[in-house]
Design a protein around this motif. Structure first.
Motif, PDB file in Angstrom:
ATOM      1  N   LEU A 241      97.584  44.197  61.789  1.00 14.56           N
ATOM      2  CA  LEU A 241      96.644  45.390  62.302  1.00 14.56           C
ATOM      3  C   LEU A 241      96.542  46.257  61.294  1.00 14.56           C
ATOM      4  O   LEU A 241      95.467  47.115  61.027  1.00 14.56           O
ATOM      5  N   PHE A 242      97.896  46.744  60.801  1.00 16.72           N
ATOM      6  CA  PHE A 242      97.907  48.021  59.886  1.00 16.72           C
ATOM      7  C   PHE A 242      97.059  47.793  58.586  1.00 16.72           C
ATOM      8  O   PHE A 242      96.416  48.604  58.330  1.00 16.72           O
ATOM      9  N   PHE A 243      97.408  46.846  58.062  1.00 18.50           N
ATOM     10  CA  PHE A 243      96.509  46.413  56.650  1.00 18.50           C
ATOM     11  C   PHE A 243      95.266  46.252  56.909  1.00 18.50           C
ATOM     12  O   PHE A 243      94.362  46.569  56.022  1.00 18.50           O
ATOM     13  N   PHE A 244      94.729  45.576  58.076  1.00 15.62           N
ATOM     14  CA  PHE A 244      93.246  45.427  58.321  1.00 15.62           C
ATOM     15  C   PHE A 244      92.830  46.799  58.592  1.00 15.62           C
ATOM     16  O   PHE A 244      91.600  46.815  57.969  1.00 15.62           O
ATOM     17  N   LYS A 245      93.140  47.677  59.317  1.00 12.99           N
ATOM     18  CA  LYS A 245      92.503  48.921  59.501  1.00 12.99           C
ATOM     19  C   LYS A 245      92.386  49.454  58.239  1.00 12.99           C
ATOM     20  O   LYS A 245      91.311  50.186  57.881  1.00 12.99           O
ATOM     21  N   ARG A 246      93.452  49.548  57.242  1.00  9.42           N
ATOM     22  CA  ARG A 246      93.381  50.323  56.036  1.00  9.42           C
ATOM     23  C   ARG A 246      92.303  49.794  55.226  1.00  9.42           C
ATOM     24  O   ARG A 246      91.460  50.386  54.692  1.00  9.42           O
ATOM     25  N   ASP A 247      91.995  48.407  55.217  1.00 11.78           N
ATOM     26  CA  ASP A 247      91.109  47.706  54.341  1.00 11.78           C
ATOM     27  C   ASP A 247      89.641  48.092  54.960  1.00 11.78           C
ATOM     28  O   ASP A 247      88.685  48.445  54.175  1.00 11.78           O
TER      29      ASP A 247
END
Length: 528
Positions: A479-485
């Motif tokens: 979720l963290f990496f997805f939101k960043r992208d």
């Protein structure tokens, strides 16, 4: 002049809206971290808020809704029927006479399962490259037919070695099916539609597992010994007879992907809608395979994070057949009754799939329903790891086993969404993560799920419960990496829109100056 003034006003107003959007995202509550659609709603939904009780998106036009309904009938329905038919029945066959007829013992059951897995892993490898190159409307139905013929061959097995060879061939025929279906679903449907479509696809697996037990019980009761064949042999023959016609039907129903579509039912208007939806969802077309795709995979966060995530998922449930072997160990149930009772967990699995997949779409929260499914699974695994509990607790634990698999389409739908910007990259990563996770299930059963440990499986249940807990934690890493992208992509779109606005503004100003100059020349000419 009036038209130019209105155009100038609209352009300036759009610029103000974009700047306000940027400012609004800078002042956000920490709770927004859990909102997966925080940034996408700003450019995709055009300010219309989603109401959870709406099946379709509020932005969908009537013609788009008819188009989605047509896709559900052609693609999703075929996925459901096909997965229903290719459900494996080796575990039911094992407790229905195959063990004695083939002189199986020790860890032979887990060896049969491992051989199937090896076939899947090895023959998934070429499809990393082929999915975006071949016509999926030929590949998937064709391999279904091959699967049917290899399944039919199992009825004549005379030894453990022969059965292991058939298991390997069946796995090889099924290698492309699971990642291929998710690849096709991701090519047609938007992010908030994928989970429920994948859920219907997974209904097929659950219903197949359910009816396999019921059908095996009926076959054993009515056909055992008929024409000199044991009931479990008849089961393989019937499974193949049902599967092969469904594969043939797929040549006419399954449309493939939008880029290589072949369908009697989709019109040019449907394909136009498909292209428009793909553009809105920032979905890319195939650009051709290159080594830069491999380099991109090896240097991005996707490969390590998603591969580990999917491997946790593949190992988060109990090994197939554990419930059957526990029922057999009670020593009080007949073979038909054991097969009938084996239908209960997958029947409940249909409910778990409905909650996880439809909930993720309707409430627009994939992380929550993924974690919810695993939390239910975790409680059951802990109970079985403890083991010395009342029988009612054991029954509960076995009944919720399929909660582990219910979030499969949520996970794969989310991965499709994460990788939507590059078709070849998506093909390689989806197949690669499936291969990496599947290979782990080829050797972990030999360590944690030995047949000789049945029905206790203490090491196996402890292992699966730890993996289930790790999966829940790792979901927040994703979720963290997805939101960043998603945030980065959103600001890229904003900057492109602003740059485009500036270009339009320059052109409009030139036109205004030309009109003013022309007007002055006309006035001067009239004065003379």
């Amino acid at each position: 002049m009036e038209f130019v003034s209105v155009f100038l006003y609209d352009s300036q107003f759009l610029d103000v809206k974009l700047k306000c959007a940027i400012c609004s995202t800078e002042k956000r509550s920490w709770l927004k971290f859990f909102d997966e659609y925080e940034y996408r709603d700003l450019y995709e939904r055009r300010g219309i808020k989603h109401k959870w009780w709406n099946w379709y998106d509020e932005n969908d036009t009537p013609e788009e809704r008819r188009y989605i309904a047509k896709l559900d009938l052609l693609i999703t329905s075929y996925c459901f029927v096909s997965y229903w038919n290719i459900t494996d029945c080796v575990d039911n066959a094992y407790v229905s006479g195959m063990k004695d007829d083939l002189n199986l013992g020790g860890n032979d059951l887990v060896h049969l399962q491992v051989m199937y897995t090896l076939g899947v892993v090895i023959f998934e490898l070429p499809f990393m490259y082929l999915f975006s190159k071949v016509r999926m409307n030929w590949l998937i139905p064709g391999m279904d037919i091959v699967w049917g013929f290899f399944t039919l061959a199992q009825y004549r097995a005379k030894s453990q070695r022969e059965m292991m060879a058939y298991r390997f061939l069946i796995g090889s025929a099924e290698g492309c099916f699971f990642p291929g279906v998710h690849y096709v679903l991701g090519s047609w449907f938007k992010s908030h539609e994928l989970q429920r479509c994948g859920g219907i696809f997974y209904f097929g697996l659950m219903l197949g597992s359910c009816t396999t037990g019921l059908l095996q019980a009926a076959v054993y009761k009515h056909l055992n010994g008929y024409h000199g064949l044991a009931g479990w042999r008849w089961m393989f023959a019937i499974d193949a007879i049902i599967t092969i016609p469904v594969g043939i039907l797929g040549f006419f129903v399954w449309p493939g992907t939008p880029e290589k579509v072949q369908s009697f039912f989709l019109t040019e208007k449907d394909l136009e809608i498909s292209r428009r939806r793909a553009n809105l969802n920032a979905f890319s077309n195939s650009k051709g395979f290159s080594w830069s795709v491999i380099k991109k995979a090896c240097t991005s966060w996707h490969l390590p994070v998603i591969f580990i995530w999917n491997t946790f998922f593949f190992n988060s449930g109990a090994q197939a057949g554990t419930f059957l072997l526990w029922l057999q160990s009670l020593g009080t149930l007949s073979k038909p009754m054991i097969n009938n009772l084996s239908a209960i967990p997958p029947a409940l699995g249909i409910f778990f799939v409905f909650v996880a997949c439809f909930g993720a779409d309707v409430f627009r929260s994939r992380w929550f329903f993924l974690c919810l499914a695993q939390a239910v699974n975790f409680t059951g695994l802990v109970i079985l790891a403890v083991w010395n509990v009342p029988d009612s607790a054991k029954w509960y634990a076995f009944m919720v086993q399929y909660a582990a698999w219910s979030m499969s389409s949520v996970l794969y739908g989310w991965v499709n969404d994460i990788l939507r910007h590059d078709n070849e990259y998506r093909s390689i990563l989806i197949t690669g993560m499936t291969i990496f996770a599947t290979q782990s299930t080829a050797w972990t059963p030999l360590i944690f799920w030995k047949t000789t440990a049945a029905p206790r499986y203490r090491t196996g249940y402890i292992y699966a419960s730890v993996i289930s807990f790790c999966l829940i934690i790792w979901t927040f890493v994703v979720l963290f990496f997805f939101k960043r992208d998603e945030r980065n992509y959103y600001f890229e779109r904003l900057h492109e829109a602003q740059a485009s606005d500036d270009d339009i503004q320059d052109h409009v100003n030139k036109i205004v100056r030309m009109l003013i100059s022309f007007n002055e020349n006309v006035v001067t000419a009239k004065g003379k």
